[in-house]
Design an enzyme around this catalytic site. Sequence first.
Site, PDB file in Angstrom:
ATOM      1  N   SER A  57       0.562  -1.026  -0.090  1.00  0.00           N
ATOM      2  CA  SER A  57      -0.006  -0.043  -0.003  1.00  0.00           C
ATOM      3  C   SER A  57       0.770   1.058   0.034  1.00  0.00           C
ATOM      4  CB  SER A  57      -0.801   0.036   1.328  1.00  0.00           C
ATOM      5  OG  SER A  57      -1.710   1.194   1.410  1.00  0.00           O
ATOM      6  N   VAL A  62       7.421   2.377   4.203  1.00  0.00           N
ATOM      7  CA  VAL A  62       8.235   1.482   3.062  1.00  0.00           C
ATOM      8  C   VAL A  62       7.958   1.820   1.581  1.00  0.00           C
ATOM      9  CG1 VAL A  62       9.473  -0.598   2.755  1.00  0.00           C
ATOM     10  CG2 VAL A  62       9.326   0.122   4.925  1.00  0.00           C
ATOM     11  N   CYS A  63       6.560   1.429   1.627  1.00  0.00           N
ATOM     12  CA  CYS A  63       5.989   1.581   0.182  1.00  0.00           C
ATOM     13  C   CYS A  63       6.272   2.817  -0.481  1.00  0.00           C
ATOM     14  CB  CYS A  63       4.529   1.236   0.058  1.00  0.00           C
ATOM     15  SG  CYS A  63       4.063  -0.396   1.020  1.00  0.00           S
ATOM     16  N   GLU A  64       5.924   3.902   0.412  1.00  0.00           N
ATOM     17  CA  GLU A  64       6.115   5.417  -0.139  1.00  0.00           C
ATOM     18  C   GLU A  64       7.572   5.529  -0.537  1.00  0.00           C
ATOM     19  OE1 GLU A  64       6.186   9.739   1.846  1.00  0.00           O
ATOM     20  OE2 GLU A  64       4.779   8.338   2.666  1.00  0.00           O
TER      21      GLU A  64
END
Length: 168
Positions: A57, A62-64
């Site tokens: 997501s 971390v995804c960002e």
Amino acid sequence: MEKRSITTFAGNPVTLLGKEIKVGDKAPEFVALRGDLSPFTLKDVEGKVKLISIVPSVDTGVCELQTIRFNQEASKLNDVAIITISCDLPFAQARFCGAKGIENAIVVSDYKDTTFGLNYGFLIEEFRLLNRGIVVIDKDDVVRYVEYVSEVTDHPDYDKALEAAKSL
């Protein structure tokens, strides 16, 4: 349907659904959705090397960072399409991209039919999210690099994936 337990989420084992993709495999087809709800397939980037950055997501740290990193790298790579895919709604992805200046990478959603998650073996059964990882596909749609992270909250190996894409 194939099920595998090769990864953890916050230290707890999770189940990945779908066939594990391997180097040398023909890249399976999938249909994801763009921010405007139009379909996206590999045919949209035909003839290019494809680096697919898979995130659970975009609304997590971390995804960002992963999405921002590959967006920055996309501006430096010729003939490489950087695709970020998650099960976030396309509207949330569009809002995120606008807020974070994501303009170089293609960001698509697998929420509707999860064909990417199932066809590439990244769908987490317990959460209906994608496992973090990276897939690099050459211009002839052959898989040349695959990483399924062993802990969903960890970063993937950005450098190895970029090296694989650049070598093609």
